[in-house]
Design a protein around this motif. Structure first.
Motif, mmCIF file in Angstrom:
data_model
loop_
_atom_site.group_PDB
_atom_site.id
_atom_site.type_symbol
_atom_site.label_atom_id
_atom_site.label_comp_id
_atom_site.label_asym_id
_atom_site.label_seq_id
_atom_site.Cartn_x
_atom_site.Cartn_y
_atom_site.Cartn_z
ATOM 1 N N LYS A 113 0.842 -1.194 0.000
ATOM 2 C CA LYS A 113 0.000 0.000 0.000
ATOM 3 C C LYS A 113 0.879 1.247 0.000
ATOM 4 N N PRO A 114 0.517 2.234 -0.813
ATOM 5 C CA PRO A 114 1.348 3.444 -0.895
ATOM 6 C C PRO A 114 1.218 4.315 0.344
ATOM 7 N N GLU A 115 2.218 5.103 0.593
ATOM 8 C CA GLU A 115 2.165 6.054 1.699
ATOM 9 C C GLU A 115 1.361 7.277 1.272
ATOM 10 N N VAL A 301 -1.364 10.891 -3.076
ATOM 11 C CA VAL A 301 -0.889 9.513 -3.006
ATOM 12 C C VAL A 301 -0.781 8.965 -4.416
ATOM 13 N N GLU A 302 0.223 8.154 -4.643
ATOM 14 C CA GLU A 302 0.394 7.491 -5.934
ATOM 15 C C GLU A 302 -0.198 6.090 -5.822
ATOM 16 N N ILE A 303 -1.346 5.893 -6.473
ATOM 17 C CA ILE A 303 -2.088 4.636 -6.326
ATOM 18 C C ILE A 303 -1.585 3.607 -7.329
ATOM 19 N N SER A 355 -12.275 5.920 -5.151
ATOM 20 C CA SER A 355 -12.684 5.075 -4.025
ATOM 21 C C SER A 355 -11.468 4.531 -3.289
ATOM 22 N N VAL A 356 -10.462 4.079 -4.038
ATOM 23 C CA VAL A 356 -9.238 3.556 -3.420
ATOM 24 C C VAL A 356 -8.524 4.669 -2.655
ATOM 25 N N LYS A 357 -8.440 5.840 -3.264
ATOM 26 C CA LYS A 357 -7.767 6.960 -2.599
ATOM 27 C C LYS A 357 -8.477 7.323 -1.302
#
Length: 427
Positions: A113-115, A301-303, A355-357
């Motif tokens: 998972k990205p920071e 954030v970079e998804i 949604s992910v963000k």
């Protein structure tokens, strides 16, 4: 077993996992026993050949492969737990050292998972819009109820008008040739419903009962059937029956017929109260969405693409499940919406990414603010859920555990608490 973690570029980490030599030898010996049951070793019954003979027969590489199949998976899972990383994809595994008498060492490169870099998420002062109901809205609700309770009257004569329900026979032709799926008899169609392709329903307006009409249309370029997409067609139709809504007068008798109230004024007052409550809920929901949207927009954030792809997959599965409950298949849905699986997935991409963000941002805020749920809180929410669905709370919890969904349920409760926290902080 020991684990070391190395951060790589673009949300990747490398786990170097060391498995004790004794455990590796044990896995190899077990692999020999497994293979002895699967292969024929000359001079031995299946399962009875000693390890040395099995190794000579299948080769050391096959023996090691069998051992690694049973060893690396559990070792990797343990390494993930010990390192505290949160993988979002399958790992790429490379062997560093594999030799009996020595520790087994392998590297697992995996995306995590990205920071999230949080922006301002407190003190935004986003006010909720005031709730007000106009008499026009009350009248619209009243007319809607009037439409719902209208009765269909079959006309003896007359012409097709908008909102009529007609029964017709039709057959479609492209270049004079009938096409598959273009014919029906006794088909019921409400004019203005948009059920058919553009131009078809409009072409039937003014048609009399028993009249034969040829309607010229053009299939949309994005029509699900490539054989018909963008082509002109002629539908030969025969209108068999016209039914028209007959509306009751809006008076006290109408109120008695459609509700528990004695007068129209009482019915209107009830509609006004219901509109006020539904509007209050809608305004509250919109207020919440505005706060979340601003908080998410302020974060960066970079998804990873894999997370977006997986979210699209979940959204499609949810849609499929809902359609199944309505007795419809995905293929029928694509046909009715003039789309394809690929087109729909691409349309869902922006929503999936957002949604992910949102999930990542809420999760990060929960960690920063120490927002958690206790076991008692989880049990209390499960109890409420069980009462809502008429289930036993203990059985429901056990079902969540059995399906591996309890952790997801806990996370949803944490997200809910985080959202409530953000509303408190930004109103």
């Amino acid at each position: 077993m020991s684990v070391s973690v190395e951060k790589l570029e673009k949300n990747f980490v490398a786990l170097e996992v060391t498995v004790d030599s004794e455990k590796f030898v044990s896995a190899v010996n077990q692999a020999a026993k497994n293979l002895a049951k699967k292969v024929n070793v000359p001079g031995f019954r299946k399962g009875k050949a000693p390890r040395r003979m099995v190794e000579l027969h299948v080769g050391k590489e096959a023996l090691y492969d069998e051992a690694l199949d049973h060893l690396i998976g559990p070792a990797y899972a343990t390494a993930v737990m010990e390192s505290g990383i949160d993988p979002v994809d399958r790992p790429e595994v490379d062997l560093v050292q594999i030799e009996e008498g020595k520790d087994l060492i392998f590297k697992a490169k995996v995306m995590v998972k990205p920071e999230v870099e949080l922006g301002v998420y407190q003190g935004l002062k986003i006010e909720q819009d005031a709730v007000s109901i106009t008499e026009d809205q009350v009248m619209e609700a009243l007319v809607s109820k009037q439409q719902q309770h209208a009765r269909l009257v079959t006309l003896e004569e007359g012409k097709v008008e908008n909102d009529d329900t007609i029964t017709l026979d039709f057959e479609g032709f492209v270049d004079g040739v009938p096409f598959v799926g273009g014919k029906a008899e006794g088909y019921e169609l409400t004019i203005g419903s948009g059920t058919f392709i553009p131009g078809f329903e409009e072409g039937l307006l003014g048609t009399e009962i028993g009249q034969h009409v040829e309607v010229n249309v053009t299939f949309p370029d994005e029509y699900h059937s490539t054989e018909l997409a963008g082509k002109g067609a002629v539908f030969k139709t025969d209108v068999k029956k016209i039914q028209r809504k007959e509306l009751s007068a809006l008076d006290d008798e109408f109120a008695k017929d459609v509700s528990e109230f004695e007068t129209l004024d009482e019915l209107k007052s009830d509609l006004r109260n219901k509109l006020m409550k539904s509007t209050e809920l809608r305004m509250k929901d919109e207020h919440l969405k505005k706060i979340i949207a601003k908080v998410v927009d302020n974060a960066s954030v970079e998804i990873p693409e894999v997370m977006i792809t997986e979210r699209i997959k979940v959204m499609v599965e949810d849609l499929n499940r809902n359609l199944t409950q309505q007795g419809m298949t995905m293929e029928q849905y694509y046909q009715f919406t003039n789309t394809t699986e690929e087109v729909m997935q691409e349309r869902l991409r922006p929503q999936a990414a957002e949604s992910v963000k949102m999930d990542l941002v809420l999760e990060t805020i929960a960690k920063v603010e120490g927002i958690e749920v206790s076991e008692d809180e989880v049990d209390e929410e499960i109890k409420k859920l069980s009462e809502l669905h008429g289930q036993d709370a203990k059985m429901l919890k056990n079902a969540l555990i059995a399906r591996g969904e309890l952790q997801f349920y806990k996370q949803s409760l944490i997200s809910e608490k985080t959202v409530n926290y953000l509303v408190e902080q930004n109103t």
